[in-house]
Design a protein around this motif. Structure first.
Motif, PDB file in Angstrom:
ATOM      1  N   ALA A  50       6.892  38.389  57.395  1.00 34.04           N
ATOM      2  CA  ALA A  50       7.777  39.527  57.111  1.00 34.04           C
ATOM      3  C   ALA A  50       8.380  40.068  58.404  1.00 34.04           C
ATOM      4  N   ARG A  51       7.578  40.106  59.481  1.00 38.99           N
ATOM      5  CA  ARG A  51       8.117  40.580  60.758  1.00 38.99           C
ATOM      6  C   ARG A  51       9.203  39.637  61.285  1.00 38.99           C
ATOM      7  N   GLU A  52       8.996  38.323  61.116  1.00 41.41           N
ATOM      8  CA  GLU A  52      10.010  37.359  61.536  1.00 41.41           C
ATOM      9  C   GLU A  52      11.300  37.526  60.731  1.00 41.41           C
ATOM     10  N   VAL A  53      11.105  37.763  59.417  1.00 40.47           N
ATOM     11  CA  VAL A  53      12.290  37.954  58.563  1.00 40.47           C
ATOM     12  C   VAL A  53      13.070  39.188  59.002  1.00 40.47           C
ATOM     13  N   ARG A  54      12.322  40.291  59.299  1.00 38.78           N
ATOM     14  CA  ARG A  54      13.013  41.506  59.742  1.00 38.78           C
ATOM     15  C   ARG A  54      13.746  41.271  61.062  1.00 38.78           C
ATOM     16  N   ALA A  55      13.122  40.479  61.946  1.00 31.63           N
ATOM     17  CA  ALA A  55      13.786  40.167  63.220  1.00 31.63           C
ATOM     18  C   ALA A  55      15.041  39.331  62.985  1.00 31.63           C
ATOM     19  N   LEU A  56      14.928  38.362  62.057  1.00 31.30           N
ATOM     20  CA  LEU A  56      16.110  37.538  61.742  1.00 31.30           C
ATOM     21  C   LEU A  56      17.205  38.372  61.108  1.00 31.30           C
ATOM     22  N   GLU A  57      16.816  39.301  60.219  1.00 31.03           N
ATOM     23  CA  GLU A  57      17.811  40.170  59.596  1.00 31.03           C
ATOM     24  C   GLU A  57      18.530  41.018  60.648  1.00 31.03           C
ATOM     25  N   ALA A  58      17.757  41.529  61.611  1.00 28.42           N
ATOM     26  CA  ALA A  58      18.376  42.326  62.678  1.00 28.42           C
ATOM     27  C   ALA A  58      19.331  41.470  63.510  1.00 28.42           C
ATOM     28  N   ARG A  59      18.886  40.239  63.827  1.00 33.91           N
ATOM     29  CA  ARG A  59      19.744  39.328  64.593  1.00 33.91           C
ATOM     30  C   ARG A  59      21.007  38.960  63.816  1.00 33.91           C
ATOM     31  N   LEU A  60      20.839  38.720  62.518  1.00 30.39           N
ATOM     32  CA  LEU A  60      21.975  38.387  61.672  1.00 30.39           C
ATOM     33  C   LEU A  60      22.968  39.544  61.620  1.00 30.39           C
ATOM     34  N   HIS A  61      22.438  40.766  61.516  1.00 28.05           N
ATOM     35  CA  HIS A  61      23.313  41.938  61.489  1.00 28.05           C
ATOM     36  C   HIS A  61      24.087  42.070  62.808  1.00 28.05           C
ATOM     37  N   ALA A  62      23.383  41.827  63.929  1.00 29.07           N
ATOM     38  CA  ALA A  62      24.058  41.905  65.233  1.00 29.07           C
ATOM     39  C   ALA A  62      25.144  40.843  65.364  1.00 29.07           C
ATOM     40  N   LEU A  63      24.808  39.631  64.880  1.00 28.03           N
ATOM     41  CA  LEU A  63      25.808  38.558  64.927  1.00 28.03           C
ATOM     42  C   LEU A  63      27.006  38.874  64.034  1.00 28.03           C
ATOM     43  N   SER A  64      26.726  39.481  62.887  1.00 31.37           N
ATOM     44  CA  SER A  64      27.807  39.865  61.984  1.00 31.37           C
ATOM     45  C   SER A  64      28.731  40.891  62.638  1.00 31.37           C
ATOM     46  N   GLN A  65      28.137  41.872  63.333  1.00 26.56           N
ATOM     47  CA  GLN A  65      28.930  42.875  64.035  1.00 26.56           C
ATOM     48  C   GLN A  65      29.769  42.241  65.151  1.00 26.56           C
ATOM     49  N   GLU A  66      29.151  41.305  65.881  1.00 23.68           N
ATOM     50  CA  GLU A  66      29.860  40.622  66.958  1.00 23.68           C
ATOM     51  C   GLU A  66      31.030  39.789  66.413  1.00 23.68           C
ATOM     52  N   ALA A  67      30.754  39.111  65.284  1.00 23.85           N
ATOM     53  CA  ALA A  67      31.809  38.316  64.656  1.00 23.85           C
ATOM     54  C   ALA A  67      32.968  39.203  64.203  1.00 23.85           C
ATOM     55  N   ARG A  68      32.666  40.367  63.670  1.00 22.43           N
ATOM     56  CA  ARG A  68      33.715  41.287  63.236  1.00 22.43           C
ATOM     57  C   ARG A  68      34.522  41.784  64.436  1.00 22.43           C
ATOM     58  N   ARG A  69      33.784  42.093  65.543  1.00 22.04           N
ATOM     59  CA  ARG A  69      34.486  42.552  66.739  1.00 22.04           C
ATOM     60  C   ARG A  69      35.428  41.470  67.279  1.00 22.04           C
ATOM     61  N   LEU A  70      34.914  40.234  67.319  1.00 20.39           N
ATOM     62  CA  LEU A  70      35.741  39.132  67.796  1.00 20.39           C
ATOM     63  C   LEU A  70      36.927  38.881  66.865  1.00 20.39           C
ATOM     64  N   SER A  71      36.703  39.023  65.570  1.00 22.01           N
ATOM     65  CA  SER A  71      37.791  38.834  64.616  1.00 22.01           C
ATOM     66  C   SER A  71      38.891  39.874  64.820  1.00 22.01           C
ATOM     67  N   LEU A  72      38.476  41.140  65.012  1.00 24.28           N
ATOM     68  CA  LEU A  72      39.459  42.195  65.259  1.00 24.28           C
ATOM     69  C   LEU A  72      40.197  41.954  66.580  1.00 24.28           C
ATOM     70  N   ALA A  73      39.439  41.516  67.606  1.00 16.83           N
ATOM     71  CA  ALA A  73      40.069  41.242  68.896  1.00 16.83           C
ATOM     72  C   ALA A  73      41.065  40.098  68.778  1.00 16.83           C
ATOM     73  N   LEU A  74      40.700  39.075  67.988  1.00 17.23           N
ATOM     74  CA  LEU A  74      41.602  37.938  67.794  1.00 17.23           C
ATOM     75  C   LEU A  74      42.865  38.356  67.059  1.00 17.23           C
ATOM     76  N   GLU A  75      42.698  39.185  66.034  1.00 14.77           N
ATOM     77  CA  GLU A  75      43.870  39.678  65.313  1.00 14.77           C
ATOM     78  C   GLU A  75      44.773  40.497  66.225  1.00 14.77           C
ATOM     79  N   ALA A  76      44.161  41.340  67.068  1.00 15.13           N
ATOM     80  CA  ALA A  76      44.953  42.142  68.003  1.00 15.13           C
ATOM     81  C   ALA A  76      45.689  41.249  68.991  1.00 15.13           C
ATOM     82  N   GLU A  77      45.015  40.201  69.461  1.00 18.08           N
ATOM     83  CA  GLU A  77      45.656  39.286  70.406  1.00 18.08           C
ATOM     84  C   GLU A  77      46.804  38.533  69.740  1.00 18.08           C
ATOM     85  N   LYS A  78      46.577  38.115  68.473  1.00 20.10           N
ATOM     86  CA  LYS A  78      47.647  37.448  67.741  1.00 20.10           C
ATOM     87  C   LYS A  78      48.851  38.365  67.576  1.00 20.10           C
ATOM     88  N   ALA A  79      48.568  39.635  67.237  1.00 23.25           N
ATOM     89  CA  ALA A  79      49.666  40.595  67.075  1.00 23.25           C
ATOM     90  C   ALA A  79      50.399  40.806  68.393  1.00 23.25           C
TER      91      ALA A  79
END
Length: 295
Positions: A50-79
């Motif tokens: 369960a502790r490993e799962v919680r750590a993976l969930e936290a990592r997944l959430h961080a990666l999701s946030q990073e992916a969203r930030r990069l996506s927004l940055a890419l859209e801004a660069e395209k614009a």
């Protein structure tokens, strides 16, 4: 001698009351301890997972946030790249218009047409994006700068010649022609005569102006023309302004188009105040009317 089986007794006592004894065989107690150890191990394993799962969930959430930030940055660069590309295209069109204007000036200056665009400009068109577009613009700017460097002195010479050609009217506000170029009836007697210029009707003392830049060749009395001024222009042209009442220039003086030469009079062979205006090309009188087109 026969061995007696091991037995365990569990004494249960109730507060304020009696007690109760439970007896278990040895193997049952061992089974209980084994079950307890197994249950503890399973719980420890599940807690660890369960502790490993919680750590993976936290990592997944961080990666999701990073992916969203990069996506927004890419859209801004395209614009931004899109805006830069549009700006580069507008600039390129303006440069194309400037290139056409330079081509016209080169034609007027007697120069050959603009050469084809540099190779790097043509290669830039194969790419894409704002960087390629601005590379094209920079290459065009360099090309036009080189063309202007070649054009400027030639154009200055051409403009100097154009300013020297006899174009326009010798009078301001007086356009009526009373006698045209060519054969006409003799105003002083019978028969006809050749008239080598135009007679403009104008009041006595009206200012007379040079129709092109040049050098005053003659000032003075010239027979039938009376008091007259002759100006030498470029490309073998001369102009004559006759029947003046007074001259305002002297021989050898350089004059510009529109500069005062003298004043209308009635000197020489004249029936009244007017200006006789002649244009000569390589020493031969030509009809001045095509040269009256306005400047």
């Amino acid at each position: 001698m026969k061995r007696r089986p091991v037995r365990y007794t569990l004494l249960l006592a109730r507060s304020g009351g009696g007690s109760r004894a439970l007896t278990f065989p040895g193997w049952a107690f061992g089974l209980f301890l084994a079950f307890l150890a197994l249950w503890t191990g399973v719980n420890l394993y599940l807690w660890h997972r369960a502790r490993e799962v919680r750590a993976l969930e936290a990592r997944l959430h961080a990666l999701s946030q990073e992916a969203r930030r990069l996506s927004l940055a890419l859209e801004a660069e395209k614009a931004q790249n899109g805006a830069l590309s549009q700006e580069a295209e507008r600039t390129r069109k303006e440069l194309e218009a400037l290139k056409k204007a330079i081509e016209e000036l080169r034609r007027r200056a007697g120069l050959s047409p603009i050469n084809a665009l540099p190779v790097r400009y043509q290669e830039g068109a194969k790419g894409g994006g704002a960087m390629a577009a601005w590379t094209e613009v920079e290459a065009t700017l360099l090309d036009l700068k080189a063309q202007l460097a070649e054009l400027t002195p030639a154009l200055e010479r051409t403009l100097e010649v154009e300013q020297s050609l006899p174009l326009g009217l010798p009078l301001r506000g007086y356009r009526e022609v009373t006698s045209f170029f060519g054969v006409r009836k003799n105003p002083f007697g019978p028969g006809v005569e050749f008239h080598d210029g135009l007679d403009f009707s104008a009041p006595y003392g009206a200012p007379v102006y040079a129709t092109g830049g040049g050098v005053v060749a003659r000032v003075g009395w010239m027979g039938a023309y009376g008091l007259a001024v002759v100006v030498d222009h470029a490309q073998g042209y001369q102009t004559l302004y006759g029947h003046l009442s007074r001259a305002a220039v002297r021989p050898g003086q350089r004059v510009a188009r529109g500069e005062l030469l003298g004043f209308v009079g009635s000197t020489g062979r004249s029936t009244g105040p007017h200006l006789h205006y002649s244009v000569y090309r390589q020493g031969e009188a030509v009809d001045p009317r095509p040269y009256l087109v306005g400047r």
